[in-house]
Design a protein around this motif. Structure first.
Motif, short mmCIF file in Angstrom:
data_model
loop_
_atom_site.label_atom_id
_atom_site.label_comp_id
_atom_site.label_asym_id
_atom_site.label_seq_id
_atom_site.Cartn_x
_atom_site.Cartn_y
_atom_site.Cartn_z
N HIS A 67 102.74 34.92 14.29
CA HIS A 67 102.80 34.95 15.76
C HIS A 67 103.01 33.55 16.29
O HIS A 67 102.90 32.56 15.56
CB HIS A 67 101.50 35.52 16.33
N ASP A 69 101.54 31.17 19.66
CA ASP A 69 100.58 31.14 20.77
C ASP A 69 101.41 30.86 22.01
O ASP A 69 101.83 29.73 22.25
CB ASP A 69 99.55 30.02 20.56
N HIS A 123 103.24 31.20 13.04
CA HIS A 123 102.21 30.94 12.04
C HIS A 123 101.33 32.17 11.91
O HIS A 123 101.34 33.05 12.78
CB HIS A 123 101.37 29.72 12.44
N ARG A 147 92.20 26.12 23.31
CA ARG A 147 93.46 26.07 24.06
C ARG A 147 93.23 25.67 25.51
O ARG A 147 92.25 26.09 26.14
CB ARG A 147 94.14 27.44 24.08
#
Ligand code: MD6
Ligand code: FE
Length: 153
Positions: A67, A69, A123, A147
């Motif tokens: 995926h 982010d 990743h 994040r």
């Protein structure tokens, strides 16, 4: 599985989103501990502090598919993750899902920074090496991912 910080990453029947409260209890997430913010400051190279720290526990055969982010409004802020407990095989690709990948073993205490050109690289976690650490009670791996979600200021 759970979150720390002013925003948490939530998935339920309604979909995926960041929100300020736990979807079941309605309570705010606990604050991100200073020790984690210190790691962010040491490795991120980014002055604004993370708003979200996702806490995931990997048990018996858990993986995470390839995926990116990409649900954060601040697309420039690095993403910092900390691995605890059992080791895992991390797969890192590039900007295209079909591109070449490399894999590396993450052991307890390892910190991954996806920043700069790698910020939006694909990743995932291929597998967790069960029994490689005794840190997590009952076995398993904990990943903490910090994040910046909203653009600061
Ligand atoms: C994991 N990590 O280590 C999954 N994302 O369990 C991630 O998805 C990740 O390690 C962005 C930046 C660093 C990461
Ligand atoms: Fe990720």
């Amino acid at each position: 599985m759970t979150n720390l910080g002013s925003l948490g990453w939530v998935s339920d029947q309604a979909g995926y989103r960041y929100q300020a409260t736990h979807p079941v209890t309605g309570l705010p997430w606990p604050a991100i501990p200073q020790a984690l913010l210190d790691i962010w400051a040491a490795v991120s190279g980014y002055a604004p502090l993370p708003q979200a720290c996702l806490v995931n526990l990997y048990q018996q055969g858990a993986k995470m598919g390839l995926h990116r982010d990409e649900n954060e409004e601040d697309r420039d802020a690095p993403v910092v993750s900390i691995s605890l407990g059992d080791s895992a095989i991390f797969r890192l690709g590039g900007p295209e899902r079909s591109g070449p990948t490399t894999s590396l073993k993450l052991t307890s205490g390892d910190v991954v920074v996806l920043g700069g050109s790698s910020r939006h690289f694909y990743h995932g976690i291929d597998r967790v090496l069960a029994g490689s650490s005794s840190l997590v009670q009952g076995g398993g791996r904990i990943n903490l991912t910090m994040r910046v979600v909203r653009r600061p200021g």
